[in-house]
Design an enzyme around this catalytic site. Structure first.
Site, mmCIF file in Angstrom:
data_model
loop_
_atom_site.group_PDB
_atom_site.id
_atom_site.type_symbol
_atom_site.label_atom_id
_atom_site.label_comp_id
_atom_site.label_asym_id
_atom_site.label_seq_id
_atom_site.Cartn_x
_atom_site.Cartn_y
_atom_site.Cartn_z
ATOM 1 C CG ASP A 187 44.621 55.007 78.185
ATOM 2 O OD1 ASP A 187 45.191 54.002 77.711
ATOM 3 O OD2 ASP A 187 44.188 55.056 79.342
ATOM 4 C CB CYS A 200 64.927 46.172 73.331
ATOM 5 S SG CYS A 200 63.504 47.079 73.954
ATOM 6 C CB CYS A 211 61.303 44.836 81.021
ATOM 7 S SG CYS A 211 61.424 44.273 79.304
ATOM 8 C CB CYS A 236 57.806 40.534 84.551
ATOM 9 S SG CYS A 236 56.006 40.393 84.664
ATOM 10 C CB CYS A 256 58.218 46.194 83.068
ATOM 11 S SG CYS A 256 56.694 47.133 82.891
#
Length: 380
Positions: free
Chosen positions: A134, A188, A194, A198, A243
């Site tokens: 990360d 998707c 999502c 949002c 999301c």
């Protein structure tokens, strides 16, 4: 053949040490990502938390000259907790997003990667590696996608067919020419749940996020939260996950494979008023092992104040008045004043007027004015 056998041994060992998914990829430059990152920068969509130059983030050989392959790992995390405390009138609670449940994932994944590196070190003379989770230069998502861990969803998150997007990612650059795994094609389809959900329009198009508008990013900032975002935070005090919640791949996903990620209900759903009174030492002792503590207590306390305003929690008015009058931090004083106004008790409005006589910070005074503006709303 020797490297292929070694790869199979690494895969077997990864299962032994509790890695849910592992994938292998080439260390070639991420050309498409490079172009996209430049666009993000030009559009002003970057978060500012990114590490390294665009070249360092897309060219593994810049980080390790002998780079031959990348190993990506993924660990699943739970989405539901047992004995979840209720948030009720007079005793309101905030919420840490699921990605901050349990022990900080940076620590857990780094330990797994260290074990993998030690395993390879024993098997191979001259083995070299560099691991990151990360906070490194490489894009965890880009590496994971190339290594076949999952596909990059329209919500910009890595989606694994087995675990949904509730996975933590880490990677290792190695000097071993492992055979790359196949990538997973976009899953998707025509779904835009999502993007539709949002609340700030931060998902400007499929797979492109304006980080500055994202509520997860806004929850981490240390200044005043923009007015247009304040009512959208709800009771979340760290992160934001709409999301993820609406994603069909996350329906009924709830894996409890890792004891380290099991949530302590009192920590992940803390009493908001308690959070406003906590000392630095208490905060570190109580929340220090959670990923959500990395920005310190100030953003969490600001968000806790916004959550109390969201609930219009009258029982919090006295504490908010105290913060507005006495806290040395302008962001906390000002946000408290705004929240007092939103909650709408007459004693709160009187306290704002009184505090304005002594306040010298311009931004805090602006927030106090906003707090007083709510009086009209409450008298109608």
């Amino acid at each position: 053949m020797a490297y292929e056998q070694l790869k199979q041994e690494v895969i077997a060992y990864s299962k032994e040490i509790g890695i849910d998914k592992i994938g292998f990829a080439s260390a070639e430059p991420f050309a498409e990502l490079k172009a996209r990152l430049k666009e993000q920068q030009e559009l002003g969509y970057a978060s500012g938390f990114e590490k390294g130059t665009i070249e360092e983030r897309t060219e593994p050989k810049r980080l390790m000259p002998g780079a031959e392959s990348l190993i990506a790992i993924a660990l699943s995390y739970p989405t539901r907790m047992k004995n979840e405390p209720k948030s009720v009138k007079g005793d309101r609670r905030g919420m840490f997003a699921r990605a901050s449940w349990g022990t900080d994932y940076h620590i857990v994944l780094k330990e797994k990667l260290d074990k993998l590196a030690a395993f390879l070190q024993e098997k191979l003379a001259g083995f070299e590696s560099r691991s990151m989770v990360d906070t490194g230069e490489l894009s965890d998502r880009a590496v994971a996608e190339r290594a076949g861990i999952g596909f990059s969803g329209k919500n910009t998150l890595m989606i694994s067919p087995e675990y949904g997007s509730y996975i933590y990612l880490g990677e290792m650059i190695t000097n071993v020419p492992f055979t790359p795994d196949d990538t997973i094609t976009d899953g998707c389809g025509t779904c835009t749940k999502c993007i539709d959900a949002c609340p700030t329009g931060a998902l400007v198009e499929p797979g492109r996020l304006n980080s500055q508008a994202c509520m997860a990013f806004q929850s981490l900032t240390k200044g005043f939260m923009p007015d247009e975002h304040r009512n959208k935070l709800g009771n979340l005090i760290y992160g934001y996950e709409t999301c993820q919640v609406v994603c069909p791949y996350n329906r009924d996903v709830d894996f409890h494979h890792h004891e380290e990620f099991e949530p302590d209900p009192e920590l992940v759903k803390p009493r908001l008023l308690d959070l406003l009174s906590i000392s630095n030492r208490e905060f570190k002792e109580k929340f220090g092992k959670m990923a959500g503590s990395w920005r310190g207590k100030k953003p969490l306390q600001r968000n806790a104040i916004l959550s109390l305003a969201h609930y219009k929690e009258k029982a919090a008015t006295d504490k908010l008045i105290e913060l507005m009058q006495q806290d040395p931090r302008p962001v906390i004083r000002g946000t408290a004043a705004w929240a007092i106004g939103k909650i709408g008790e007459e004693k709160g409005f009187d306290a704002i007027e009184e505090a304005m006589k002594r306040e010298s910070d311009h931004e805090v005074l602006v927030e106090m004015e906003k707090g007083l503006d709510f009086r009209i709303e409450h008298t109608n």
